[in-house]
Design a protein around this motif. Structure first.
Motif, PDB file in Angstrom:
ATOM      1  N   UNK A 268       7.209   6.083   7.935  1.00 46.53           N
ATOM      2  CA  UNK A 268       6.225   6.386   8.569  1.00 46.53           C
ATOM      3  C   UNK A 268       6.554   7.322  10.139  1.00 46.53           C
ATOM      4  N   UNK A 269       7.671   6.413  10.362  1.00 50.32           N
ATOM      5  CA  UNK A 269       8.359   7.151  11.837  1.00 50.32           C
ATOM      6  C   UNK A 269       8.754   8.615  11.740  1.00 50.32           C
ATOM      7  N   UNK A 270       9.324   8.728  10.420  1.00 51.31           N
ATOM      8  CA  UNK A 270      10.091   9.978  10.185  1.00 51.31           C
ATOM      9  C   UNK A 270       9.188  11.133   9.448  1.00 51.31           C
TER      10      UNK A 270
ATOM     11  N   UNK B 224       0.909  -1.282  -0.088  1.00 47.45           N
ATOM     12  CA  UNK B 224      -0.033  -0.030  -0.041  1.00 47.45           C
ATOM     13  C   UNK B 224       0.954   1.322   0.022  1.00 47.45           C
ATOM     14  N   UNK B 225       1.875   1.103  -0.445  1.00 48.77           N
ATOM     15  CA  UNK B 225       2.885   2.316  -0.709  1.00 48.77           C
ATOM     16  C   UNK B 225       2.027   3.630  -1.253  1.00 48.77           C
ATOM     17  N   UNK B 226       1.350   3.554  -1.901  1.00 43.85           N
ATOM     18  CA  UNK B 226       0.712   4.753  -2.845  1.00 43.85           C
ATOM     19  C   UNK B 226      -0.575   5.376  -2.052  1.00 43.85           C
ATOM     20  N   UNK B 227      -0.814   4.698  -1.045  1.00 46.64           N
ATOM     21  CA  UNK B 227      -1.891   4.834  -0.063  1.00 46.64           C
ATOM     22  C   UNK B 227      -1.345   5.952   1.046  1.00 46.64           C
ATOM     23  N   UNK B 228      -0.004   6.033   0.893  1.00 46.56           N
ATOM     24  CA  UNK B 228       0.610   6.745   1.942  1.00 46.56           C
ATOM     25  C   UNK B 228       1.010   8.143   1.388  1.00 46.56           C
ATOM     26  N   UNK B 229       0.210   8.684   0.843  1.00 44.07           N
ATOM     27  CA  UNK B 229       0.546  10.444   0.272  1.00 44.07           C
ATOM     28  C   UNK B 229       0.611  11.321   1.431  1.00 44.07           C
ATOM     29  N   UNK B 230      -0.242  10.971   2.374  1.00 48.18           N
ATOM     30  CA  UNK B 230       0.128  11.846   3.654  1.00 48.18           C
ATOM     31  C   UNK B 230       1.550  12.162   4.239  1.00 48.18           C
ATOM     32  N   UNK B 231       2.407  11.254   3.830  1.00 44.51           N
ATOM     33  CA  UNK B 231       3.944  11.145   4.304  1.00 44.51           C
ATOM     34  C   UNK B 231       4.513  12.264   3.500  1.00 44.51           C
ATOM     35  N   UNK B 232       5.489  13.080   4.313  1.00 47.73           N
ATOM     36  CA  UNK B 232       6.251  13.759   3.451  1.00 47.73           C
ATOM     37  C   UNK B 232       7.066  13.423   2.401  1.00 47.73           C
TER      38      UNK B 232
END
Lengths: 596, 596
Positions: free
Chosen positions: B373-375, B20-28
């Motif tokens: 996600x952590x950073x 689900x990499x592309x569902x993570x658009x919230x991450x910088x």
């Protein structure tokens, strides 16, 4: 520099207390092998290994062998003198009949010496080792004339021997071999072709080399049924056996290998070389298999030897290296840190190797003893059982002891941390040298197929029934003994796994041979674990008996703890092996070839 | 010559469909990493690995690095040009913030590129790899001035970085370290001491080298609480950051190693070298641990990389080498023999490596994603869970992937028979190179202790609970799906083993820490097996979804078969691991030290 000390005391204990070696006086040559003689032989052999062979192990790795421009091959510094010490000590002929210059002692003792020699210096030990294999083949299949002309010189070590099987396009599948033999008018043959991976193929240790070569006589059938065995000396023999003309065989190059650098692995070119048929025409593979069985047992021993050598060095490092503190509080408070042997994970590593080594040593001696019974007993039934058991266990000794021997060398290297990766410390060499034993004399996958496809079904499964019968008797004999419970119960469970696996294969692999192929390696390891477990049962029994005598009881307590470690932590692997076998071949074989 | 092809397609599938990499658009940085960008980056990175790095792998092994008499170190032919291609392509800064010259893309993509680069050429990939580690440490702990002076040059690859921890008498136990730092009047320090095993410590690839060095400030407390981190450049910086005088640090010698010959492993002598404190005094170990976590994930990736490269070559050989016939009848009757890929034992070997590689790739990308996600998340709760999971899984990725990666390289080598032992074929190099990954950045036994002694009990076991919670949810979500049954049922059993082992440790190891130590390695592998099983569950789900879409369904069937192979034959190892853990420490610790 890495150290080595031959495990003489342990070997003596195994022979006398565990394997009943001295109760075998009925076998030819065993009456001479009194406890005193055995001890003297092993102590002397151990000394040779410790003081002459071991100090050259690292030198051999670093220098390697060199092929000179004229085709001569030179071995590392010191190898010639060490080889001469080995030959001069009479070690080559330890178990060869006296009529050919040997000492006629039990082969089991020779196996013990192989353990010491290969642990001390694998590459160097291969020169006499291959000679002993060639001697064994000639003893069985050579003509009387061949035996008289070649054996005494080989037994005294003046000449060495080799086995020439592999060609560039064929190793496992010898039916494909192309080296050809054309009859000469005088009854000899002109041999032409290229052989590769020929250990000790050319060197400067001895004045002649006796090559045993597989080739196809012109016009012989294709496949394995058209292969014959030939004797091809580097120097032809003149009058009275003196060295004559150089034969048409030469070393084309030396392979650059991962390890065993001290042994010259040669490409051998046969260019109309003169050779003599050994045994019957077209039956060369059979003749070679005499050497192969002997050689496979010896290779299993090499796995053990490297495991032992690596273990000894890991122990020394673990006692010496200071790093961190014990989880239960400082054990060496006067020092900056505790020796790393206090750490459970280091202990686990050492115990795992130790628990393997001690049982594996028992297993190779037990297997060698079956060989002695087979060749030296006058009781036909006893010979048959020994033949069955030796046939069954040879692929296990070869496959399992070399797989585990290598893995143990890797584990021992790990104890050294970064130093283990640096060549000076010698641990890398144990790993690199041990690696070959999984490959040569039939890669371990072939051992597994030999076990499951030939040895297991042979004579209606008679060998496995004999083995299981012996184990059941042992379990029953000790079932009521409370002190033996930590051994009897786990071994019972492991034997149950073995029986289930055997049953599953009988029911499923007849119709679908891929089920056997997919489970072969796991089955080999499963049987190996049980065989090692059986050895621990015997060792435990003998240790309890010795402890009851009083004296140095700590030594026997150590044995019992090591055996329990094996039972608790290593033997349960049988369950995993069984699960894999019962998974069958479906997912193993399902993938389309192009998908790989 | 051995070949390598970066697994770009598989990586794309894992990122998009499984993780689900592309569902993570919230991450910088993730918004910029659109599917098109990701594909372009990975294809370009794969091309660099295949065409520039891989062809130099064997050259690097054969030539090694050379220390010239003046202390300069030269790298193998072609390494400088390849390094410049890597740096020039902007790969060093792929996930470094743009303000320091990087591209700010997700670290997960950088991990994918590390997989490709280390599979193609481990020794060469270590030069940029160590630089990335040093950059990571400076990003977190460096002063603004240090960042501005050093990072842009390191990110563009003009300068490289190193980590200097180990000394002759201390590796694992850094509390013993002796390298000392004496304050200079200008705020800098004079660093003196000897560091060993310094990868990329000296070379000719870049114009400067930024050493990060652990040392003890004069008068600082003994033990780990008195260790500080220093930045020591090979060349001091002059005005405007130009290169100035040579600093008092030099390469004393290069180690002779088992493998990674193309990387210069140096003894580094610090002789009053000028260094600057990074972060707080006496908190150097903390600062270094930023690099260590990053480095440990990267080393796990190296295990996978060698496993993948060895696998690809074993497959090619198995399709090409003709030897014997299939047990079920000839598959290539027009040829002299069948390709050995028809034999079940060869298939078993290949499937075992393949089934590991595909799940291990998913696991390293999943772990890297936790790092992102952590950073990069703004959600504190999400960050905490990611931190927990990454901390828990870092020792597993490092320890299990390098243990198995090495074992797989050995298995792949075995497919080649005798040719595998000859250096020209390249399989020995994969084995020798893979071996280091089990040792450096904390030997695998240390990883196991980190897992069981730190990560597991931390915050009342919160990380393990989070992991188990995720797994239970997955199992529940797919429990009713018949197509998922071959995955759900075995994983359920394996998770049960993990829970039992965890429970046993909670009940038994608190009072007796040796129980934890004796079971640590088995626990690490048990958790690793479950984690790989979880990855297969996710991959199976995604493959079923893709297969339902139609098109090239064979690709997804292959995935499902490979996953079932893992479930049937590899995952059951959890039972053995559990049995060993529950055996406890008694027999492991019972032997007297002098008995070893």
């Amino acid at each position: 520099m890495p150290q080595y000390r031959a495990p003489v005391d342990d070997t003596l204990f195994l022979l006398s207390d565990v394997l009943g070696f001295h109760a075998r006086a009925n076998l030819t040559g065993f009456a001479d092998a009194t406890p005193d003689v055995v001890e003297a032989v092993l102590r002397e052999g151990g000394k040779l290994a410790d003081e002459v062979l071991a100090p050259l192990n690292q030198v051999g790795d670093q220098e390697g062998c060199t092929r000179q421009t004229d085709g001569r091959v030179t071995t590392p510094t010191g190898f010639k003198a060490a080889y001469e010490a080995f030959a001069g000590g009479g070690w080559m002929g330890l178990s060869v009949p006296e009529e050919f210059g040997g000492q006629g002692l039990p082969s089991t003792l020779n196996t013990a010496i192989q353990d010491f020699a290969s642990g001390a210096n694998l590459a160097l030990s291969m020169y006499p080792g291959l000679t002993q294999g060639a001697v064994a083949a000639l003893l069985v299949h050579g003509s009387q004339e061949q035996k008289e002309r070649y054996l005494p010189k080989m037994v005294e070590g003046a000449w060495t021997g080799t086995m020439n099987l592999t060609e560039p396009h064929c190793g496992t599948d010898l039916g494909l071999l192309r080296t050809k033999a054309v009859p000469n008018p005088d009854g000899s043959y002109a041999i032409s072709g290229t052989k590769i991976f020929i250990s000790a193929g050319e060197h400067d240790l001895a004045e002649n080399i006796v090559h045993l070569v597989l080739a196809r006589i012109e016009g012989a059938p294709a496949g394995t049924k058209g292969i014959s065995l030939f004797l091809v000396p580097k120097f032809l023999l003149g009058e009275g056996g003196s060295l004559g003309a150089r034969n048409g065989v030469s070393c084309g190059s030396i392979e650059h290998k991962m390890g065993i650098h001290g042994n010259a692995t040669c490409v051998m070119n046969y260019d109309g070389a003169t050779g003599w048929l050994v045994g019957e025409a077209n039956r060369g593979l059979n003749a070679m298999f005499v050497m192969m069985n002997e050689a496979r047992l010896a290779v299993g021993v090499q796995g053990l030897g490297q495991s032992e050598a690596a273990y000894q060095n890991a122990v020394a490092y673990a006692k010496d290296r200071l790093q961190g503190r014990a989880l239960t509080g400082a054990k060496a408070p006067d020092k900056a840190a505790d020796p790393i042997i206090v750490h459970p994970d280091i202990r686990r590593t050492l115990m795992q190797i130790r628990a393997f080594n001690e049982a594996a040593r028992a297993l190779v001696l037990w297997t060698a003893l079956q060989g002695d019974i087979l060749h030296r007993s006058e009781d036909a039934k006893e010979r048959q059982t020994a033949d069955d058991l030796m046939g069954l266990m040879t692929p296990v000794v070869k496959g399992v002891l070399t797989d585990r021997g290598f893995a143990n060398a890797v584990e021992a290297q790990q104890v050294f941390g970064g130093h283990g990766y640096v060549e000076e410390w010698g641990m890398s060499q144990f790993v690199r040298d041990a690696r070959i034993a999984m490959i040569y004399e039939g890669a371990n996958g072939i051992q597994a197929m030999d076990l499951i496809g030939r040895k297991l079904p042979k004579d209606g499964g008679r060998a496995m029934m004999a083995f299981l019968g012996e184990v059941q008797t042992l379990l029953k004999d000790h079932g009521e003994d409370a002190a033996m419970k930590p051994f009897v119960a786990p071994l019972g469970a492991a034997v149950n796994d073995l029986q289930q696996a055997t049953m599953w294969l009988m029911q499923n692999a007849m119709g679908k041979p891929d089920h056997a192929g997919a489970g072969a390696t796991d089955y080999m390891h499963l049987l190996g674990l049980v065989a090692l477990g059986v050895m621990w049962l015997r060792i435990a029994k003998a240790s309890l008996a010795r402890r009851a005598e009083g004296g140095d009881t700590a030594r026997w307590d150590d044995k019992l703890v090591t055996g329990r470690f094996f039972m608790e932590r290593m033997l349960p692997e049988t369950g995993l092996r069984l699960a894999r076998i019962k998974a069958g071949a479906e997912t193993t074989m399902a993938l389309r070839v192009e998908a790989f």
